[in-house]
Scaffold this motif. Structure first.
Motif, PDB file in Angstrom:
ATOM      1  N   LEU A 141      40.328  32.017  37.005  1.00  0.00           N
ATOM      2  CA  LEU A 141      39.216  32.971  36.991  1.00  0.00           C
ATOM      3  C   LEU A 141      39.306  33.923  38.179  1.00  0.00           C
ATOM      4  CD1 LEU A 141      36.443  33.855  35.765  1.00  0.00           C
ATOM      5  CD2 LEU A 141      35.387  32.200  37.330  1.00  0.00           C
ATOM      6  N   TYR A 142      39.684  33.391  39.346  1.00  0.00           N
ATOM      7  CA  TYR A 142      39.770  34.183  40.576  1.00  0.00           C
ATOM      8  C   TYR A 142      41.171  34.747  40.793  1.00  0.00           C
ATOM      9  CZ  TYR A 142      35.310  32.030  41.996  1.00  0.00           C
ATOM     10  OH  TYR A 142      34.005  31.624  42.063  1.00  0.00           O
ATOM     11  N   LEU A 143      41.920  34.939  39.731  1.00  0.00           N
ATOM     12  CA  LEU A 143      43.305  35.379  39.851  1.00  0.00           C
ATOM     13  C   LEU A 143      43.473  36.583  40.782  1.00  0.00           C
ATOM     14  CD1 LEU A 143      46.292  35.262  38.997  1.00  0.00           C
ATOM     15  CD2 LEU A 143      45.679  36.608  36.970  1.00  0.00           C
ATOM     16  N   PRO A 144      42.681  37.659  40.666  1.00  0.00           N
ATOM     17  CA  PRO A 144      42.873  38.786  41.582  1.00  0.00           C
ATOM     18  C   PRO A 144      42.613  38.428  43.045  1.00  0.00           C
ATOM     19  CG  PRO A 144      41.648  39.475  39.631  1.00  0.00           C
ATOM     20  CD  PRO A 144      41.700  37.968  39.599  1.00  0.00           C
ATOM     21  N   LEU A 145      41.704  37.473  43.306  1.00  0.00           N
ATOM     22  CA  LEU A 145      41.468  37.060  44.690  1.00  0.00           C
ATOM     23  C   LEU A 145      42.700  36.366  45.256  1.00  0.00           C
ATOM     24  CD1 LEU A 145      38.469  37.191  43.361  1.00  0.00           C
ATOM     25  CD2 LEU A 145      37.830  35.813  45.343  1.00  0.00           C
ATOM     26  N   TYR A 146      43.338  35.526  44.428  1.00  0.00           N
ATOM     27  CA  TYR A 146      44.527  34.818  44.895  1.00  0.00           C
ATOM     28  C   TYR A 146      45.731  35.747  44.990  1.00  0.00           C
ATOM     29  CZ  TYR A 146      42.232  30.296  44.838  1.00  0.00           C
ATOM     30  OH  TYR A 146      41.383  29.239  45.121  1.00  0.00           O
ATOM     31  N   GLU A 147      45.744  36.828  44.212  1.00  0.00           N
ATOM     32  CA  GLU A 147      46.811  37.824  44.325  1.00  0.00           C
ATOM     33  C   GLU A 147      46.630  38.713  45.543  1.00  0.00           C
ATOM     34  OE1 GLU A 147      48.630  38.855  40.029  1.00  0.00           O
ATOM     35  OE2 GLU A 147      46.850  39.955  40.608  1.00  0.00           O
ATOM     36  N   SER A 148      45.397  38.816  46.043  1.00  0.00           N
ATOM     37  CA  SER A 148      45.136  39.668  47.191  1.00  0.00           C
ATOM     38  C   SER A 148      45.887  39.139  48.414  1.00  0.00           C
ATOM     39  CB  SER A 148      43.626  39.694  47.472  1.00  0.00           C
ATOM     40  OG  SER A 148      43.308  40.676  48.426  1.00  0.00           O
ATOM     41  N   PRO A 149      46.409  40.010  49.263  1.00  0.00           N
ATOM     42  CA  PRO A 149      47.245  39.549  50.384  1.00  0.00           C
ATOM     43  C   PRO A 149      46.490  38.827  51.484  1.00  0.00           C
ATOM     44  CG  PRO A 149      46.905  41.924  50.513  1.00  0.00           C
ATOM     45  CD  PRO A 149      46.344  41.482  49.189  1.00  0.00           C
ATOM     46  N   ASP A 150      45.158  39.012  51.581  1.00  0.00           N
ATOM     47  CA  ASP A 150      44.409  38.423  52.680  1.00  0.00           C
ATOM     48  C   ASP A 150      44.273  36.924  52.496  1.00  0.00           C
ATOM     49  OD1 ASP A 150      43.482  40.793  54.336  1.00  0.00           O
ATOM     50  OD2 ASP A 150      42.795  41.388  52.350  1.00  0.00           O
ATOM     51  N   ARG A 151      44.431  36.181  53.586  1.00  0.00           N
ATOM     52  CA  ARG A 151      44.239  34.744  53.599  1.00  0.00           C
ATOM     53  C   ARG A 151      43.404  34.357  54.808  1.00  0.00           C
ATOM     54  NH1 ARG A 151      45.425  35.309  49.243  1.00  0.00           N
ATOM     55  NH2 ARG A 151      46.909  34.223  47.900  1.00  0.00           N
ATOM     56  N   PRO A 152      42.533  33.339  54.674  1.00  0.00           N
ATOM     57  CA  PRO A 152      42.301  32.542  53.469  1.00  0.00           C
ATOM     58  C   PRO A 152      41.642  33.372  52.368  1.00  0.00           C
ATOM     59  CG  PRO A 152      40.622  32.062  55.103  1.00  0.00           C
ATOM     60  CD  PRO A 152      41.623  32.947  55.786  1.00  0.00           C
TER      61      PRO A 152
END
Length: 296
Positions: A141-152
């Motif tokens: 569901l959060y695929l774009p969040l996990y694709e985003s370069p920022d971590r965490p």
């Protein structure tokens, strides 16, 4: 620092209440202030003008619960704003030396087991809006969040830095407002959490959208509500978000997303579950390139 936050919060809230809204007689003279005067707030709260002026300056040692209740009523604060005011007063009146240890952000094993056993998208969020843990469906569901370069993985950073958030959130402004209001509430509860302080400073520095919203002093304490999500793999999703605090780990809450029955989202969630399995196996290509962070 905390006294300044208290002063600004009271001033902003005072400016939002007109005499008419407060039930006061129409003013006979030309007003030089927007909203209520200090004397009017004091009268509505049942305290002297001098006392209210001291409170607005952050001199709050020994302030009583009844005075806080009177101020909250005079300024027409909601529950989250009342809690924030109490947190600011507590921090401003504290005489403790040093800083308490920051809250723990590790997710307990049994909570991870609970996420894995749940057939709905489910994750753990903390007061910084970091996604601490998520089951497979929530990660899909959060695929774009996990694709985003920022971590965490962080909902606020994604919302304000990643251009993909403008498409992903069905109502970007509402989600941006919520992220800022949640961080504002967190800043009252955890005024010396260094990670939270760094995050807020970073967001204020990098994002003009965040700075504008931060100055409004809007406060929220709960992430529950309806989410409209434009998912890159399965399209529009309408989800109800339920928030379950974890009392043993203050600051952590489990978010469970359930499909809105009238929106036909249940079938899309089933498709998303299938996509999630393919994503784990590496069989679904990314729907877009990595977005570049937005700067303010």
């Amino acid at each position: 620092m905390r006294n300044e936050a208290l002063r600004q919060f009271l001033m902003v809230r005072r400016a939002r209440i007109t005499p008419e809204r407060a039930g006061l007689p129409p003013p006979r003279d030309r007003r030089r202030v927007v909203g209520l005067r200090r004397a009017e707030v004091a009268a509505l709260a049942g305290i002297s003008t001098g006392y209210y002026k001291r409170v607005e300056r952050g001199v709050v040692g020994g302030i009583s619960a009844s005075v806080l209740a009177g101020l909250a009523q005079a300024l027409q604060l909601d529950d989250a704003e009342r809690d924030y005011l109490a947190d600011l007063v507590r921090a401003a009146s504290s005489t403790r030396l040093g800083h308490p240890a920051p809250p723990a952000h590790a997710v307990r094993p049994f909570v991870r087991e609970l996420l894995a056993a749940t057939s709905l998208p489910c994750c753990v969020l903390d007061d910084r809006l970091d996604v601490l843990a998520a089951n497979d469906l929530a990660r899909a569901l959060y695929l774009p969040l996990y694709e985003s370069p920022d971590r965490p993985v962080n909902q606020a950073r994604f919302t304000f830095y990643d251009a993909a958030s403008r498409d992903y959130w069905g109502d970007w402004d509402a989600m941006a407002d919520l992220a800022v209001a949640l961080l504002r509430g967190s800043s009252g509860r955890e005024p010396v959490d260094p990670g939270l302080t760094r995050l807020i400073t970073e967001l204020r520095t990098r994002s003009a959208d965040f700075r504008t919203r931060w100055a409004t002093f809007d406060v929220a304490s709960d992430t529950a509500g309806v989410r409209e999500i434009n998912h890159p793999l399965v399209g529009r999703l309408t989800l109800e978000t339920h928030s379950i605090p974890l009392p043993e780990d203050p600051g952590q809450r489990v978010l469970v997303h359930t499909p809105c029955p009238a929106a036909g989202t249940a079938g899309q969630l089933a498709r998303l579950a299938s996509c999630g399995a393919d994503l784990r196996a590496g069989g679904v290509p990314r729907p877009r390139g990595r977005a570049t962070p937005r700067s303010g």
